[in-house]
Scaffold this motif. Structure first.
Motif, PDB file in Angstrom:
ATOM      1  N   CYS A 152      -5.570   8.553   2.114  1.00  0.00           N
ATOM      2  CA  CYS A 152      -5.340   6.941   2.973  1.00  0.00           C
ATOM      3  C   CYS A 152      -6.672   5.928   3.005  1.00  0.00           C
ATOM      4  O   CYS A 152      -6.839   5.205   3.027  1.00  0.00           O
ATOM      5  CB  CYS A 152      -5.328   7.480   4.703  1.00  0.00           C
ATOM      6  SG  CYS A 152      -6.802   8.053   5.660  1.00  0.00           S
TER       7      CYS A 152
ATOM      8  N   GLU B 165      -5.948  -1.241  -4.006  1.00  0.00           N
ATOM      9  CA  GLU B 165      -4.685  -0.220  -3.111  1.00  0.00           C
ATOM     10  C   GLU B 165      -5.281   1.311  -2.915  1.00  0.00           C
ATOM     11  O   GLU B 165      -6.309   1.725  -4.193  1.00  0.00           O
ATOM     12  CB  GLU B 165      -3.411  -0.331  -3.889  1.00  0.00           C
ATOM     13  CG  GLU B 165      -2.345  -1.762  -3.463  1.00  0.00           C
ATOM     14  CD  GLU B 165      -1.471  -1.723  -3.763  1.00  0.00           C
ATOM     15  OE1 GLU B 165      -0.704  -1.091  -3.235  1.00  0.00           O
ATOM     16  OE2 GLU B 165      -0.923  -2.592  -4.530  1.00  0.00           O
TER      17      GLU B 165
ATOM     18  N   ARG C 229       3.131   5.441  -1.035  1.00  0.00           N
ATOM     19  CA  ARG C 229       3.929   5.213   0.507  1.00  0.00           C
ATOM     20  C   ARG C 229       5.441   4.017  -0.463  1.00  0.00           C
ATOM     21  O   ARG C 229       6.040   3.838  -0.325  1.00  0.00           O
ATOM     22  CB  ARG C 229       3.761   3.883   1.695  1.00  0.00           C
ATOM     23  CG  ARG C 229       3.436   5.753   2.008  1.00  0.00           C
ATOM     24  CD  ARG C 229       3.188   5.269   3.643  1.00  0.00           C
ATOM     25  NE  ARG C 229       3.315   6.630   4.460  1.00  0.00           N
ATOM     26  CZ  ARG C 229       2.694   6.504   5.304  1.00  0.00           C
ATOM     27  NH1 ARG C 229       2.395   6.053   6.356  1.00  0.00           N
ATOM     28  NH2 ARG C 229       3.160   8.083   6.723  1.00  0.00           N
TER      29      ARG C 229
ATOM     30  N   GLN D 239      -1.057   3.767  -0.067  1.00  0.00           N
ATOM     31  CA  GLN D 239      -0.454   2.577   0.125  1.00  0.00           C
ATOM     32  C   GLN D 239       0.841   2.917  -1.473  1.00  0.00           C
ATOM     33  O   GLN D 239       1.822   2.198  -0.907  1.00  0.00           O
ATOM     34  CB  GLN D 239      -1.124   0.912  -0.348  1.00  0.00           C
ATOM     35  CG  GLN D 239      -1.851   0.972   1.183  1.00  0.00           C
ATOM     36  CD  GLN D 239      -2.611  -0.301   0.505  1.00  0.00           C
ATOM     37  OE1 GLN D 239      -3.735   0.019  -0.225  1.00  0.00           O
ATOM     38  NE2 GLN D 239      -2.581  -1.117   1.204  1.00  0.00           N
TER      39      GLN D 239
ATOM     40  N   GLU E   9      -0.842   1.025  10.202  1.00  0.00           N
ATOM     41  CA  GLU E   9      -0.836   0.364   8.884  1.00  0.00           C
ATOM     42  C   GLU E   9      -1.416  -0.671  10.334  1.00  0.00           C
ATOM     43  O   GLU E   9      -1.178  -1.122  10.963  1.00  0.00           O
ATOM     44  CB  GLU E   9       0.399   0.204   8.866  1.00  0.00           C
ATOM     45  CG  GLU E   9       0.432  -1.684   7.703  1.00  0.00           C
ATOM     46  CD  GLU E   9       1.738  -1.249   6.477  1.00  0.00           C
ATOM     47  OE1 GLU E   9       2.417  -0.875   7.746  1.00  0.00           O
ATOM     48  OE2 GLU E   9       1.977  -2.399   6.930  1.00  0.00           O
TER      49      GLU E   9
ATOM     50  N   TYR F 256      -4.175   7.780  11.050  1.00  0.00           N
ATOM     51  CA  TYR F 256      -3.594   6.355   9.892  1.00  0.00           C
ATOM     52  C   TYR F 256      -2.797   5.175  10.720  1.00  0.00           C
ATOM     53  O   TYR F 256      -1.647   6.221  10.757  1.00  0.00           O
ATOM     54  CB  TYR F 256      -3.211   6.344   8.043  1.00  0.00           C
ATOM     55  CG  TYR F 256      -2.555   5.011   7.566  1.00  0.00           C
ATOM     56  CD1 TYR F 256      -4.042   4.323   7.281  1.00  0.00           C
ATOM     57  CD2 TYR F 256      -1.554   4.488   7.030  1.00  0.00           C
ATOM     58  CE1 TYR F 256      -3.408   2.662   6.585  1.00  0.00           C
ATOM     59  CE2 TYR F 256      -1.493   3.453   6.925  1.00  0.00           C
ATOM     60  CZ  TYR F 256      -2.135   3.100   6.575  1.00  0.00           C
ATOM     61  OH  TYR F 256      -1.646   1.480   5.734  1.00  0.00           O
TER      62      TYR F 256
END
Ligand code: FES
Length: 236
Positions: free
Chosen positions: A64, A19, A26, A23, A39, A37
């Motif tokens: 990111c 990860e 957040r 990730q 998703e 970025y």
């Protein structure tokens, strides 16, 4: 996948190996700012708004594209990070023509929201206002490079999700821009599938849908002449 443990702003957090810091951050309820970025698309690490501090590393890291590691201590908010983020948004605002009053996404723009979030009420850098041609040749969509922040979300959405490979980045510096089919008018594209994924992924008003912008029918066509008129007097 092995589990990792790290600290985020002094609090213990765990995640799976592989990860990214974004990730994990957040996932722990922290609203870290991002711009390039999106998703579902490959992270690019271009805008640097998601920078965080990692204890023991001299330079801030783009969350990111930085993988989480066992035992690291991450800081998401500090005076230095706030200063950097504000500076990035100011430079983006100064580089092109982000005049919100004549923009089809006024009130729905990620750059505008970031400026408001960071309390930016003026820009300390000279406006460059490059003259870049607006492309309104497509039946449904328009492209205004003056609003572009070069995040390349549209390029990645077109490549990675739609598989059409219609858009690309051309040039360097202040005159770099998104091009269609290696620099054809959008309305003459052989590869565009008219899916609109590029428009949906754009964080600003650089790519817009002509007929449904902000849900107000005909708002975009009505604004295009005003944008062109503004350019005549302001751009270089
Ligand atoms: Fe991470 Fe742009 S969101 S560098």
């Amino acid at each position: 996948m092995p589990a990792l443990t790290l600290t985020i702003d002094g609090r213990l957090a765990s995640c799976r190996a592989g990860e990214t810091l974004l990730q994990v951050i957040r996932g722990n309820g922290i609203d870290l700012p991002t711009l390039c970025y999106l998703e579902g698309l490959t992270a690019r690490g271009g805008c640097r708004l998601c920078m965080v501090e990692v204890a023991g590393r001299e330079k801030p890291q783009a969350a990111c594209v930085t993988p989480a590691e066992e035992g690291i201590a991450v800081t998401t908010d500090s005076e230095r990070l706030r200063r950097y983020r504000r500076q990035i948004v100011e430079l983006l605002l100064a580089e092109r023509n982000h005049i919100c009053s004549v923009c089809v996404v006024n009130g729905q723009c990620e750059l505008q929201s970031l400026a408001a979030r960071f309390g930016i009420d003026h820009v300390r850098y000279p406006y460059l206002s490059p003259r870049l041609p607006l492309d309104a040749s497509h039946q449904r969509f328009g492209m205004d490079p003056g609003r572009c922040v070069l995040c390349a979300r549209c390029v990645r959405a077109c490549d990675e999700v739609e598989g059409a490979h219609t858009l690309d980045l051309q040039g360097r510096g202040v005159r770099s821009r998104i091009v269609i089919d290696l620099n054809e008018p959008w309305g003459r594209s052989d590869t565009c599938t008219n899916c609109g994924k590029c428009v949906q992924s754009c964080p600003t008003g650089a790519l817009f849908e002509k007929w449904t912008a902000r849900g107000e029918k005909e708002r975009a066509p009505e604004l295009i002449p005003r944008i062109v008129a503004w350019r005549e007097t302001h751009e270089r």
